[in-house]
Motif scaffolding. Structure first.
Motif, PDB file in Angstrom:
ATOM      1  N   SER A  49      -1.223  -5.738  -6.392  1.00 19.49           N
ATOM      2  CA  SER A  49      -1.154  -5.246  -5.028  1.00 19.49           C
ATOM      3  C   SER A  49       0.156  -5.672  -4.383  1.00 19.49           C
ATOM      4  CB  SER A  49      -2.318  -5.806  -4.219  1.00 19.49           C
ATOM      5  OG  SER A  49      -2.263  -7.208  -4.225  1.00 19.49           O
ATOM      6  N   ASP A  76      -4.704   3.516  -6.959  1.00 20.09           N
ATOM      7  CA  ASP A  76      -3.640   4.401  -6.509  1.00 20.09           C
ATOM      8  C   ASP A  76      -3.461   4.234  -5.003  1.00 20.09           C
ATOM      9  OD1 ASP A  76      -5.778   5.747  -5.372  1.00 20.09           O
ATOM     10  OD2 ASP A  76      -5.200   7.719  -6.133  1.00 20.09           O
ATOM     11  N   GLU A  77      -2.388   4.789  -4.487  1.00 18.87           N
ATOM     12  CA  GLU A  77      -2.103   4.661  -3.066  1.00 18.87           C
ATOM     13  C   GLU A  77      -2.796   5.775  -2.285  1.00 18.87           C
ATOM     14  OE1 GLU A  77       2.066   4.614  -2.483  1.00 18.87           O
ATOM     15  OE2 GLU A  77       2.393   2.765  -3.625  1.00 18.87           O
ATOM     16  N   ILE A  84      -4.465   4.600   4.396  1.00 18.71           N
ATOM     17  CA  ILE A  84      -3.495   3.602   3.918  1.00 18.71           C
ATOM     18  C   ILE A  84      -3.775   2.246   4.566  1.00 18.71           C
ATOM     19  CG2 ILE A  84      -1.064   2.919   3.974  1.00 18.71           C
ATOM     20  CD1 ILE A  84      -0.369   5.916   3.722  1.00 18.71           C
ATOM     21  N   GLN A  87      -7.112   0.772   3.317  1.00 12.51           N
ATOM     22  CA  GLN A  87      -7.002   0.253   1.956  1.00 12.51           C
ATOM     23  C   GLN A  87      -6.206  -1.048   1.923  1.00 12.51           C
ATOM     24  OE1 GLN A  87      -6.724   3.095  -1.216  1.00 12.51           O
ATOM     25  NE2 GLN A  87      -5.114   1.947  -2.228  1.00 12.51           N
ATOM     26  N   ARG A  88      -5.160  -1.119   2.730  1.00  9.09           N
ATOM     27  CA  ARG A  88      -4.417  -2.385   2.855  1.00  9.09           C
ATOM     28  C   ARG A  88      -5.348  -3.508   3.286  1.00  9.09           C
ATOM     29  NH1 ARG A  88      -1.320  -2.227   8.116  1.00  9.09           N
ATOM     30  NH2 ARG A  88      -3.484  -2.557   8.798  1.00  9.09           N
TER      31      ARG A  88
END
Length: 219
Positions: A49, A76-77, A84, A87-88
């Motif tokens: 990560s 995956d991003e 985004i 997920q971060r």
């Protein structure tokens, strides 16, 4: 509802999952993350990560880990801005749980920054288990096979984890309690992320459910 899994040398904290079910949350859409029909299977290999220092929201507490503890996210991003950010922060939530264990402190500010409700209770319970057992963590844990699903006001994440190279370590002696790979090395997570109240730039885990001996994650 699954029963609470006892803490073992082979599986501590995130490695030995507190098996609270993902209780309903008013911001979670359907109240629980899970593998959704048609959800994207994120299997692209990413070595690890991004460094948390490069992506954390303004004012976020430290989620760094000791040099002997590594979390690898083979995900995956995301492509949409809110996904985004979610997920971060699901990654930062996981880091915060491991940080609480390695710091041996349920008062570490990272967990309440990245979690609330049942997910925060889970994080604190993991620390309590490690304190009771007198152990911390050392090694590498890999997270992979991500499914991501957007709801009206939440994002659900479901993914596997391989803890075969994550071990308990006695706090007093520093002895590493090594174990062999087995079905217990594999976990399946479901986490619901919602925006932190009053902020648009921070997402918090509200529910988490962890399946132990997740043999579907092998291979």
């Amino acid at each position: 509802m699954r029963t609470r899994t006892p803490l073992t040398a082979a599986a501590l904290a995130m490695a030995a999952a507190l098996t609270l079910t993902a209780c309903g949350d008013s911001d979670s859409g359907d109240g629980k993350a899970g593998k959704i029909e048609g959800a994207k299977d994120s299997t692209s290999a990413v070595p690890e990560s991004p460094a948390p220092e490069a992506e954390v929201p303004e004012g976020a507490p430290d989620v760094s880990l000791p040099k002997d503890v590594e979390l690898v996210f083979d995900w995956d991003e995301a492509s949409k801005p809110e996904e985004i950010a979610a997920q971060r922060d699901v990654q930062n939530y996981l880091r915060s749980v491991f940080r609480g264990v390695t710091e041996q402190s349920s008062a570490d500010p990272a967990a309440p920054f990245y979690a609330r409700d049942q997910a925060l209770a889970y994080a604190r319970d993991q620390v309590d288990q490690s304190l009771d057992a007198g152990v911390t963590l050392t090694g590498t844990q890999r997270f992979y096979r991500l499914d991501r699903q957007r709801y009206a006001s939440a994002v659900g994440f479901a993914f596997c984890a391989d803890q075969a190279e994550m071990y308990s370590k006695e706090v007093g002696s520093g002895k590493v309690l090594r174990t062999e790979e087995s079905d217990s090395s594999y976990l399946y997570y479901q986490v619901t992320m919602s925006k932190s109240p009053g902020r648009d730039d921070v997402w918090q885990a509200t529910t988490i459910d962890v399946e132990t001996e997740a043999t579907q994650c092998r291979g």
